[in-house]
Design a protein around this motif. Structure first.
Motif, PDB file in Angstrom:
ATOM      1  N   VAL A   1     -32.854  -6.265 -34.015  1.00  0.00           N
ATOM      2  CA  VAL A   1     -34.067  -5.576 -33.587  1.00  0.00           C
ATOM      3  C   VAL A   1     -35.241  -6.322 -34.195  1.00  0.00           C
ATOM      4  O   VAL A   1     -35.250  -6.588 -35.398  1.00  0.00           O
ATOM      5  CB  VAL A   1     -34.077  -4.109 -34.046  1.00  0.00           C
ATOM      6  CG1 VAL A   1     -35.361  -3.411 -33.589  1.00  0.00           C
ATOM      7  CG2 VAL A   1     -32.853  -3.365 -33.535  1.00  0.00           C
TER       8      VAL A   1
ATOM      9  N   PHE B   1     -33.905   1.289 -30.347  1.00  0.00           N
ATOM     10  CA  PHE B   1     -34.395   0.930 -31.673  1.00  0.00           C
ATOM     11  C   PHE B   1     -35.652   0.073 -31.522  1.00  0.00           C
ATOM     12  O   PHE B   1     -35.691  -0.854 -30.712  1.00  0.00           O
ATOM     13  CB  PHE B   1     -33.339   0.140 -32.451  1.00  0.00           C
ATOM     14  CG  PHE B   1     -32.120   0.928 -32.822  1.00  0.00           C
ATOM     15  CD1 PHE B   1     -32.013   1.514 -34.073  1.00  0.00           C
ATOM     16  CD2 PHE B   1     -31.079   1.098 -31.917  1.00  0.00           C
ATOM     17  CE1 PHE B   1     -30.888   2.250 -34.424  1.00  0.00           C
ATOM     18  CE2 PHE B   1     -29.953   1.825 -32.245  1.00  0.00           C
ATOM     19  CZ  PHE B   1     -29.854   2.405 -33.509  1.00  0.00           C
ATOM     20  N   THR B   2     -36.678   0.379 -32.334  1.00  0.00           N
ATOM     21  CA  THR B   2     -37.888  -0.435 -32.374  1.00  0.00           C
ATOM     22  C   THR B   2     -38.259  -0.701 -33.827  1.00  0.00           C
ATOM     23  O   THR B   2     -37.922   0.088 -34.725  1.00  0.00           O
ATOM     24  CB  THR B   2     -39.058   0.260 -31.660  1.00  0.00           C
ATOM     25  OG1 THR B   2     -39.252   1.568 -32.224  1.00  0.00           O
ATOM     26  CG2 THR B   2     -38.781   0.396 -30.166  1.00  0.00           C
ATOM     27  N   LEU B   3     -38.963  -1.803 -34.052  1.00  0.00           N
ATOM     28  CA  LEU B   3     -39.377  -2.199 -35.397  1.00  0.00           C
ATOM     29  C   LEU B   3     -40.885  -2.422 -35.399  1.00  0.00           C
ATOM     30  O   LEU B   3     -41.388  -3.276 -34.658  1.00  0.00           O
ATOM     31  CB  LEU B   3     -38.636  -3.479 -35.813  1.00  0.00           C
ATOM     32  CG  LEU B   3     -39.037  -4.130 -37.146  1.00  0.00           C
ATOM     33  CD1 LEU B   3     -38.838  -3.168 -38.316  1.00  0.00           C
ATOM     34  CD2 LEU B   3     -38.228  -5.411 -37.369  1.00  0.00           C
TER      35      LEU B   3
ATOM     36  N   VAL C   1     -38.035   0.829 -38.971  1.00  0.00           N
ATOM     37  CA  VAL C   1     -37.223   0.918 -37.770  1.00  0.00           C
ATOM     38  C   VAL C   1     -37.211   2.372 -37.297  1.00  0.00           C
ATOM     39  O   VAL C   1     -36.935   3.277 -38.076  1.00  0.00           O
ATOM     40  CB  VAL C   1     -35.779   0.448 -38.018  1.00  0.00           C
ATOM     41  CG1 VAL C   1     -34.932   0.652 -36.765  1.00  0.00           C
ATOM     42  CG2 VAL C   1     -35.761  -1.027 -38.425  1.00  0.00           C
TER      43      VAL C   1
ATOM     44  N   ARG D   1     -27.564  -0.433 -40.493  1.00  0.00           N
ATOM     45  CA  ARG D   1     -27.900  -1.788 -40.909  1.00  0.00           C
ATOM     46  C   ARG D   1     -26.615  -2.507 -41.344  1.00  0.00           C
ATOM     47  O   ARG D   1     -25.754  -1.917 -42.004  1.00  0.00           O
ATOM     48  CB  ARG D   1     -28.929  -1.778 -42.024  1.00  0.00           C
ATOM     49  CG  ARG D   1     -30.334  -1.379 -41.551  1.00  0.00           C
ATOM     50  CD  ARG D   1     -31.297  -1.283 -42.724  1.00  0.00           C
ATOM     51  NE  ARG D   1     -32.682  -1.134 -42.289  1.00  0.00           N
ATOM     52  CZ  ARG D   1     -33.260   0.025 -41.967  1.00  0.00           C
ATOM     53  NH1 ARG D   1     -32.537   1.141 -42.029  1.00  0.00           N
ATOM     54  NH2 ARG D   1     -34.517   0.076 -41.587  1.00  0.00           N
TER      55      ARG D   1
ATOM     56  N   GLU E   1     -34.455  -6.931 -38.093  1.00  0.00           N
ATOM     57  CA  GLU E   1     -33.430  -6.172 -38.809  1.00  0.00           C
ATOM     58  C   GLU E   1     -32.126  -6.333 -38.033  1.00  0.00           C
ATOM     59  O   GLU E   1     -32.122  -6.284 -36.800  1.00  0.00           O
ATOM     60  CB  GLU E   1     -33.779  -4.687 -38.895  1.00  0.00           C
ATOM     61  CG  GLU E   1     -34.908  -4.344 -39.850  1.00  0.00           C
ATOM     62  CD  GLU E   1     -34.453  -4.186 -41.297  1.00  0.00           C
ATOM     63  OE1 GLU E   1     -33.253  -4.461 -41.564  1.00  0.00           O
ATOM     64  OE2 GLU E   1     -35.274  -3.796 -42.131  1.00  0.00           O
TER      65      GLU E   1
END
Length: 382
Positions: free
Chosen positions: A257, A296-298, A303, A353, A241
């Motif tokens: 990310v 931030f993690t996906l 997310v 985003r 993302e």
């Protein structure tokens, strides 16, 4: 003067990428270095790439706009460039900042079509229409021309837009969904990174699977554009993302990310691997925002933002600026972000985003040419 030129080239280097998620336009380096009419200088100059980078920033009204540069291998030994410029291009190639191919041919157009990006060129669209009919669409070819305020980009067809008029091609989507491996293990794009015989071998960087450039096609097979070897499919590429940092209405930085790598954003994240905002913050914002403020993690297509700060942060659902709707995050608290949610680190320091903001909001972005040694290279008013 040599020191000043080196500073300009360093500034340009920060705007180069072959990462499909971040690149905003594609250019043939061998073409742009010979735009002698822009400055009346020598036949070829690497500094001219800075004029184009600045023009792209003004075109999209955004700071730090990355450019995907393709260069023929012959340019690395072109004596129209100085020995220092040739060394710089070689370093960029070894670091994966630019893509080196035996012959450019239509590689620039191939990359642009796969990634849905505009091409920065002075060639006429009718030259390409037979093989690439999409070049006739508005905004797909942008030409660098002289103007009173400095070189500027204009659309070859139609008025053009600041964002790509079409998405990535279906072929590009398929190729970018996979991770590829080059038989040449020293390949900086699809291998362990860098040319082992390069004088910069001890400084070479590894291109992660997430940021691999698109392969080229030869006889229908994915092929390494630099080495000409057929690539091996080694599995699915981690999902990504792309986010933008918007400060006081201006997009200052984009970042990626991915499923295999989270991202810390803050005033000055430790280790230098996160997104540093300190240079754009007011004194009050700098006091409030921690060195590492949010992470931030996906995972599984979702997310998650986690507050890791001392002062907390907020999430604005759907991008609403209504303070009653703002959700406060305290240290170690997390929230899964909806598509239109915006993270607020401080007043007017927002992260969302990239697709949420159509304009970069900066009429006169910072120039990479600020240290150029002659007035001929400096944009008017800088």
């Amino acid at each position: 003067m040599r020191f000043e030129v080196s500073k300009v080239l360093d500034a340009i280097e920060a705007r180069l990428t072959t990462d499909p998620a971040l690149a905003r336009a594609v250019v043939d380096l061998a073409e742009v270095v010979r735009y002698a009419d822009l400055d009346g200088g020598r036949p070829a100059s690497l500094v001219r790439l800075g004029l184009l980078v600045d023009a792209l920033g003004r075109y999209v009204s955004e700071e730090n706009v990355p450019v995907y540069v393709v260069t023929p291998r012959g340019l690395l030994s072109d004596t129209d460039l100085t020995s220092n410029e040739r060394m710089v291009v070689r370093r960029w190639a070894d670091d994966g900042k630019v893509e080196v191919v035996p012959q450019v041919e239509d590689r620039v157009l191939e990359v642009a079509e796969m990634l849905g990006l505009p091409v920065l060129t002075r060639d006429r669209e009718d030259r390409f229409r037979a093989t690439r009919p999409w070049v006739a669409e508005p905004g797909r070819l942008l030409a660098l021309v002289s103007a009173q305020g400095g070189p500027t980009l204009v659309a070859r067809v139609g008025r053009g837009e600041a964002t790509p008029p079409v998405p990535r091609s279906p072929l590009g989507e398929r190729l970018l969904a996979r991770v590829w491996r080059c038989p040449s293990l020293s390949c900086n794009s699809y291998g362990d990174g860098g040319d082992s015989d390069s004088p910069f071998a001890d400084m070479r960087t590894y291109t992660s699977p997430v940021s691999q450039p698109p392969p080229t096609l030869r006889a229908g097979a994915p092929t390494c554009p630099r080495h000409g070897d057929r690539l091996k499919d080694v599995g699915p590429r981690p999902a990504t993302e792309v986010f933008s940092v918007r400060i006081d209405g201006v997009i200052r930085q984009r970042f990626v990310v991915s499923e295999d790598r989270g991202m810390v954003v803050g005033r000055a994240p430790e280790g230098g691997s996160g997104v540093m905002l300190g240079q754009w913050l007011t004194d009050d914002a700098r006091k409030w925002i921690s060195r590492g403020h949010v992470q931030f993690t996906l995972r599984g297509g979702q997310v998650t933002v986690t507050d890791i700060s001392m002062n907390g942060s907020g999430v604005r659902p759907g991008g609403s600026m209504d303070d009653d709707a703002r959700i406060t995050l305290r240290r170690d608290e997390s929230r899964v972000l909806a598509e239109d949610d915006i993270v607020e680190l401080y007043h007017a320091v927002l992260i969302g985003r990239s697709k949420l903001w159509a304009s970069g909001g900066n009429v006169q972005p910072e120039s990479v040419m600020g240290e150029a040694p002659t007035m001929a290279f400096r944009p008017v008013g800088r």
